[in-house]
Motif scaffolding. Structure first.
Motif, mmCIF file in Angstrom:
data_model
loop_
_atom_site.group_PDB
_atom_site.id
_atom_site.type_symbol
_atom_site.label_atom_id
_atom_site.label_comp_id
_atom_site.label_asym_id
_atom_site.label_seq_id
_atom_site.Cartn_x
_atom_site.Cartn_y
_atom_site.Cartn_z
ATOM 1 N N GLU A 152 41.742 36.804 32.409
ATOM 2 C CA GLU A 152 41.776 37.310 34.439
ATOM 3 C C GLU A 152 40.396 37.552 35.592
ATOM 4 O O GLU A 152 40.225 37.331 36.345
ATOM 5 C CB GLU A 152 43.220 36.983 34.780
ATOM 6 N N THR A 155 37.539 36.609 34.080
ATOM 7 C CA THR A 155 36.943 35.412 34.906
ATOM 8 C C THR A 155 36.709 35.772 36.751
ATOM 9 O O THR A 155 35.053 35.088 37.397
ATOM 10 C CB THR A 155 37.811 34.943 34.755
ATOM 11 N N LEU A 156 37.240 36.302 37.441
ATOM 12 C CA LEU A 156 36.991 36.462 39.036
ATOM 13 C C LEU A 156 35.971 37.710 38.559
ATOM 14 O O LEU A 156 34.894 37.464 39.918
ATOM 15 C CB LEU A 156 38.686 37.707 39.677
ATOM 16 N N GLU A 159 32.802 34.801 39.027
ATOM 17 C CA GLU A 159 33.009 34.248 39.842
ATOM 18 C C GLU A 159 32.289 35.135 41.308
ATOM 19 O O GLU A 159 32.613 34.565 42.627
ATOM 20 C CB GLU A 159 34.061 34.422 40.836
ATOM 21 N N LEU A 161 33.065 38.325 42.859
ATOM 22 C CA LEU A 161 34.606 39.389 44.077
ATOM 23 C C LEU A 161 34.517 40.531 42.901
ATOM 24 O O LEU A 161 34.582 40.696 42.424
ATOM 25 C CB LEU A 161 35.655 38.753 43.312
ATOM 26 N N ILE A 166 39.952 40.897 43.591
ATOM 27 C CA ILE A 166 40.496 40.603 42.591
ATOM 28 C C ILE A 166 41.653 41.147 43.134
ATOM 29 O O ILE A 166 43.133 40.673 42.308
ATOM 30 C CB ILE A 166 39.897 41.381 41.763
ATOM 31 N N ARG A 169 43.450 38.570 45.178
ATOM 32 C CA ARG A 169 43.691 37.929 44.734
ATOM 33 C C ARG A 169 45.149 37.625 43.252
ATOM 34 O O ARG A 169 46.077 36.868 43.350
ATOM 35 C CB ARG A 169 42.763 37.154 43.752
ATOM 36 N N ARG A 209 44.956 29.041 39.030
ATOM 37 C CA ARG A 209 44.855 29.544 40.252
ATOM 38 C C ARG A 209 46.351 28.929 41.196
ATOM 39 O O ARG A 209 45.849 27.459 41.187
ATOM 40 C CB ARG A 209 44.260 30.308 40.725
#
Length: 209
Positions: A152, A155-156, A159, A161, A166, A169, A209
């Motif tokens: 997770e 992955t962020l 993106e 972040l 993060i 989130r 999400r």
């Protein structure tokens, strides 16, 4: 306002970048340098958010200047802007701590977006640089399976972040994010955030999400 230092040994390039940055309401040019030694001195004095760094320069080259700046000013994001797209230069720059790697034929709007992305923790990469890193990752698969939380977090990162984003989130602390990243880097065999983001884009699906 994103404060930018431009480093290039060609005056015409510095002038062109000054004109380009002047068209962006959210970006401010705080200084220019003609070699790596001058860049390091100005970075310490001006504390820029982003440094646009050429590679082939006199006195101190861009790779060594990048290493010094990222060591002395961890908050500064160095984005290489060069004509060179060969694998050795790309890896040397990223290993030195560069946050991104763009080529000088980059579209002006894409360059401005790259500065913004680097400022927020993203990793702007020319497609050629991205291919080099993906090829490296294909030759060095993950040494162990990632946990769900590590996946997770990665992955962020992919993106764009930053750690603080993060943490918000996922509802965890920033310290915990850093711990997951350290473990994930070891697990997939990478040494920095840029390579981790590329690995995640290639191997992970967006989390639900």
């Amino acid at each position: 306002m994103i404060r930018v230092l431009v480093v290039d040994d060609h005056a015409i390039v510095r002038q062109g970048l000054e004109q380009l940055l002047g068209t962006a309401d959210d970006i401010e040019l705080v200084g220019t340098a003609g070699d790596g030694e001058q860049a390091c001195a100005l970075a310490g004095e001006l504390r820029p958010d982003v440094v646009l760094m050429d590679l082939a320069m006199p006195v101190v080259d861009g790779v060594r200047a990048t290493a010094r700046i990222t060591t002395e000013l961890p908050a500064a994001r160095v984005v290489v802007l060069t004509s060179y797209g060969d694998e050795s230069r790309i890896m040397d720059a990223l290993d030195a701590g560069a946050q991104g790697y763009l080529l000088k034929h980059t579209d002006p709007d894409a360059l401005l977006d790259g500065i913004r992305a680097a400022h927020t923790g993203g990793a702007p990469l020319d497609p050629r640089a991205g291919r080099v890193l993906l090829d490296r990752r294909h030759r060095a698969p993950a040494s162990r399976e990632l946990t769900q939380r590590e996946s997770e977090v990665l992955t962020l990162v992919a993106e764009g972040l930053a750690n603080k984003q993060i943490a918000r989130r996922l509802g965890i602390t920033e310290r915990t994010v850093k711990a997951h990243l350290t473990n994930a880097f070891q697990g997939i065999g990478v040494s920095d955030r840029v390579q981790a983001a590329l690995w995640a884009r290639e191997h992970l699906h967006p989390t639900e999400r």
